[in-house]
Scaffold this active site. Structure first.
Site, mmCIF file in Angstrom:
data_model
loop_
_atom_site.group_PDB
_atom_site.id
_atom_site.type_symbol
_atom_site.label_atom_id
_atom_site.label_comp_id
_atom_site.label_asym_id
_atom_site.label_seq_id
_atom_site.Cartn_x
_atom_site.Cartn_y
_atom_site.Cartn_z
ATOM 1 N N HIS A 103 0.861 -1.180 0.000
ATOM 2 C CA HIS A 103 0.000 0.000 0.000
ATOM 3 C C HIS A 103 0.896 1.227 0.000
ATOM 4 C CE1 HIS A 103 -2.987 2.934 1.074
ATOM 5 N NE2 HIS A 103 -3.931 2.020 0.978
ATOM 6 N N ARG A 122 -6.562 10.228 0.159
ATOM 7 C CA ARG A 122 -6.309 10.765 -1.176
ATOM 8 C C ARG A 122 -7.607 10.951 -1.948
ATOM 9 N NH1 ARG A 122 -2.817 6.593 -3.530
ATOM 10 N NH2 ARG A 122 -3.233 5.446 -1.623
#
Ligand SMILES: Cc1cc2nc3c(=O)[nH]c(=O)nc-3n(C[C@H](O)[C@H](O)[C@H](O)COP(=O)(O)OP(=O)(O)OC[C@H]3O[C@@H](n4cnc5c(N)ncnc54)[C@H](O)[C@@H]3O)c2cc1C
Ligand code: FES
Lengths: 224, 540
Positions: free
Chosen positions: B318, B338
């Site tokens: 990740h 994000r």
């Protein structure tokens, strides 16, 4: 040389680096954890811990995976607490006040001491969400209790024997199933799929050669 | 607190924040992505992989740490277990109490089976509990299962098994409906419309969430439902070998009490492996976002019994693991940060990439920034790039962070970092096992009859990379399907004489291949000593 601190695991003294979490410090001391350790990151509630700093009267609570050790910390973990979990059929119950009275009547014995709130490892207003549950205000109870990791520390401090996390869970399920607004576009889509509306399109994609799929993928339109 | 280098870099980040917030960085071309991955992604580091010498995937490469476990000794001597003394006798044995296992158990129960869950820690101590960001489903008018298919297929490098991906996308809306019906709370607008966002690699906003406790909300609800139904859950009990019957079909498991080490025998007409991922194997020395029990046990159990792996050489790193503070090193910073508008920024305050590239691309890009480009930010013992969280509220208004990502706010606040005001430092963390056991569309393994697999232990649903939100989805879709399939199938099963002969056979193959090791598997739990000089790490 690392900065070391003294901690007391179940009363026994160990010297451990000061930058470790309580969980890390237990491992540094040589424990292979089996109980009291689940997600290691503040989501599962397996690592409820009670501590007192030497010379301090106040008992504090925390999640061992989320809390740094301090010098002269007396530590006892609470890897299990016997919460009451009532069983019910989610299809049959209704989001009325009666259901709490029936399943968790002890919430009405709350004496307002607020020990649960002070004990919450997530900083939630536990007594407030119990008050909402008492009044059948499940939406508010759900919102107020949402971040609960069900570690059980609140219940361990409750003179009325309330199993707060289970009460909150019931409220959230009632809210999610019965009170939250229904979702029209979801219902529509499920029906369309049952109708077979996308079958041909999908099967078409499944047959396509990879080169064509790459074309499609690399040129697909992306929603802003 | 943040050291001097970090504080100075933060000044640059702040100076350019307003400009960066409105900037839409260019997305990389397909060729740029290929080169980036080949140069910087951990999956492409040849010396970190070993070729399997025995078993169904002989000749294929997997991470060295996994190879060692796949080709290690059993924890038991087959002749030391009395298979006549059966402790549990069920129709469906579910191994693993995460989201996949719980969904499977509920559906098997619906199907009328006598079903039981065994799990290594407690039910819910699982990767499922930790999922933050959300779950995908193409249920909006501008979206369709076909678009979902294309996103996932491309994101997975065109390697997914089409018949599995077909199921994933076309059963997705029903999975959400099922969860809602159980009382899972999703973020919704007052009119019931789902509040959905993008995830890396999605072309439509189809990420459904329950704040940033999406997995917890799903897991605690499923757990409650399992308990309401009175499905037996045997916790702190690991499966350490599968049992086959004389016809070579799965017929149960040898279990070990994690606390007392007592061995128990479970006989079953069908077995469902739902043991999840492998983050705690710390491939290539990476930290991990995974729960304590994520040690690829299911892959080891299945492999020894003859099942085949698919894409076990692909892992997901990740892009945004916490790089600071060290107490949460490797912990996940959800992609939703994000999705909500925070961008990745290097030490000079530059937004060096589009924040919503797929995970493998984003991870490789961060590694490039921190290595060859020399644009990383150094902590006292590590490196990372900024994830500029204050941008979120610049874009969406004050209060957004508390409302949409409370877990992130809390996680950093514990260490004195207010993510509403300060950026956070991130670096890739080992997150997800893309590969796993090879299954047919009904979840049964391709090689071992009556052995089903669901969840992160499956390989092939996503291909060689998984998109955010498709894993929570797959555990529900395939968990349910495995439960339904097993509870339909067990009625036709007559279990033959139980045997562990496959274990003896595997040991013989190891010997013939010249493999000799002290290691035993499955690993069950990692061991940590945090550098204590007086302790040696002794495997559990
Ligand atoms: C921090 C984090 C965030 C994530 N965020 C998202 C997200 O936003 N969206 C998304 O789609 N996905 C997300 N994922 C991925 C997703 O959550 C997991 O892939 C998924 O939940 C796995 O479910 P599972 O049931 O297969 O495994 P798990 O939930 O891990 O459950 C496996 C269970 O099996 C038990 N077990 C293991 N070995 C044995 C054994 N030998 N015997 C008995 N029991 C055993 C384990 O202890 C565990 O309880 C995230 C993952 C992590 C770690
Ligand atoms: S181990 Fe899960 S909350 Fe600490």
């Amino acid at each position: 040389m690392e900065n070391m601190v003294s901690i007391y695991l179940y009363g026994k003294k160990y010297e451990v680096p000061s930058n470790l979490t309580i969980m890390g410090a237990m491992e540094y001391a040589g424990y292979q954890l089996v109980r009291g350790c689940g997600c290691r990151n503040g989501f599962c509630g397996a690592c409820a811990t009670i501590y007192r700093i030497k010379g301090d009267r106040e008992l504090k609570v925390c999640l061992a995976c989320q809390t740094k050790v301090e010098d002269n910390m007396y530590i006892a973990t609470l890897p299990f607490f016997p919460l009451v979990k009532e069983v019910y059929d989610i299809e049959k119950i209704k989001p009325t006040e009666q259901i709490m009275m029936q399943l968790y009547p002890e919430i009405y014995a709350c004496i307002g001491c607020n020990a649960c709130t002070k004990a919450c490892t997530q900083g939630l207003n536990v007594m407030q969400y119990i008050a909402y549950a008492q009044r059948g205000e499940y939406e508010k109870c759900a919102e107020e209790s949402f971040d609960c990791v069900m570690c059980g520390v609140c219940s361990s401090r409750c003179p009325a024997g309330i199993s707060h996390p289970q009460v909150a869970l019931l409220a959230r399920r009632l809210n999610g199933k019965y009170l939250a607004p229904a979702c029209g576009h979801l219902e529509d889509r499920v029906r369309e799929i049952e109708n077979g509306d996308f079958k041909e399109l999908l099967e078409g994609l499944m047959q396509k050669p990879i080169s064509e799929m790459k074309e499609l993928y690399n040129n697909r339109e992306i929603e802003k | 607190m943040y050291n001097k280098e970090m504080l100075e870099s933060i000044k640059k980040v702040e100076a350019k924040r307003a400009d960066n917030a409105v900037l839409e960085p260019r997305r990389m071309t397909a060729d740029e992505k290929d080169t980036l991955l080949a140069t910087y992604h951990p999956d492409y580091k040849q010396n970190e992989f070993a070729v399997l010498q025995i078993g169904a995937n002989k000749g294929e490469k997997v991470p060295t740490e996994l190879a060692a476990l796949l080709q290690a000794n059993s924890r038991i001597r087959p002749d030391s277990v009395d298979l006549e003394k059966v402790d549990y006798d069920v129709d469906v044995l579910v191994i693993g109490g995460g989201g996949a296992g719980s969904s499977a158990a509920i559906e098997a129960h619906n199907g009328g089976a006598n079903v039981m869950i065994v799990t290594k820690l407690r039910i819910g101590d699982a990767n499922t509990m930790m999922a933050e960001g959300g779950i995908q489903a193409a249920d909006k008018p501008n979206d369709s299962p076909a678009v979902h298919y294309l996103d996932a297929f491309g994101g997975g490098h065109f390697a997914a098994k089409p018949e599995l991906l077909y199921k994933l996308v076309s059963e997705a809306p029903d999975a959400i409906k099922w969860l809602s019906g159980l009382g899972v709370e999703f973020d919704k607008a007052p009119d019931g419309t789902m509040i959905t966002t993008h995830g890396g690699g999605t072309s439509r906003k189809r990420m459904h969430a329950a704040k940033d406790y999406s997995g917890a909300e799903i897991m605690r609800t499923l757990r409650d439902e399992v308990l309401n139904r009175g499905i037996p859950v045997v916790d702190f009990t690991a499966a350490i070998e599968l049992i086959l019957d004389e016809n070579g079909r799965a017929a149960g498991a040898v279990l070990m009490n994690m606390e007392t080490r007592e061995l128990l025998v479970a006989r079953a007409k069908t077995v469902i492996i739902a043991t999840g991922g492998a983050g705690r194997l710390h491939y290539q020395g990476f930290p991990t976002s995974n729960h304590y029990g994520a040690t690829a046990d299911g892959l080891v159990l299945g492999y020894r019994a003859g099942a085949k792996l698919l894409y076990a050489d692909t892992l997901q790193y990740h892009p945004t693991g916490a790089a600071y503070p060290e107490q949460i090193f490797g912990a996940l910073v959800t992609e939703k940060v994000r999705s909500l508008g925070a961008k990745l920024i290097n030490c000079d305050g530059e937004a060096f990439m589009h924040p919503l590239e797929t995970r493998d691309v984003a991870a490789a890009s961060i590694i490039r920034e921190c290595s060859d480009r020399g644009k990383g930010v150094h902590t006292d013992d590590g490196i990372g790039v900024w994830l500029d969280t204050p941008m979120i509220e610049l874009k969406n208004g004050e209060g957004t962070i508390e409302k949409r990502i409370p877990a992130m706010l809390r996680m950093f606040a514990k260490y004195g970092i207010d993510i509403r005001k300060e950026p956070i430092l991130v670096y890739p963390t080992l997150h997800y096992q893309n590969g796993g056991l090879d299954i047919r569309p009904d979840c049964m393994t391709t090689q071992v009859e009556n052995l089903y697999v669901a969840g992160e232990a499956v390989g092939g649903i996503h291909g060689r990379n998984r998109l955010m939100g498709n894993s929570l989805l797959d555990i529900i879709v395939f968990g349910r399907d495995a439960g339904k399939a097993a509870s339909a199938h067990y009625k036709d099963v007559t279990v033959g004489k139980l045997t562990l002969a496959h274990i003896t056979r595997f040991a013989e193959e190891m010997k013939a291949a010249g493999i000799s090791t002290d290691m035993v598997s499955p690993k069950l739990l990692p061991t940590y000593t945090h550098g204590n000089p007086n302790l040696t790490e002794k495997a559990f």
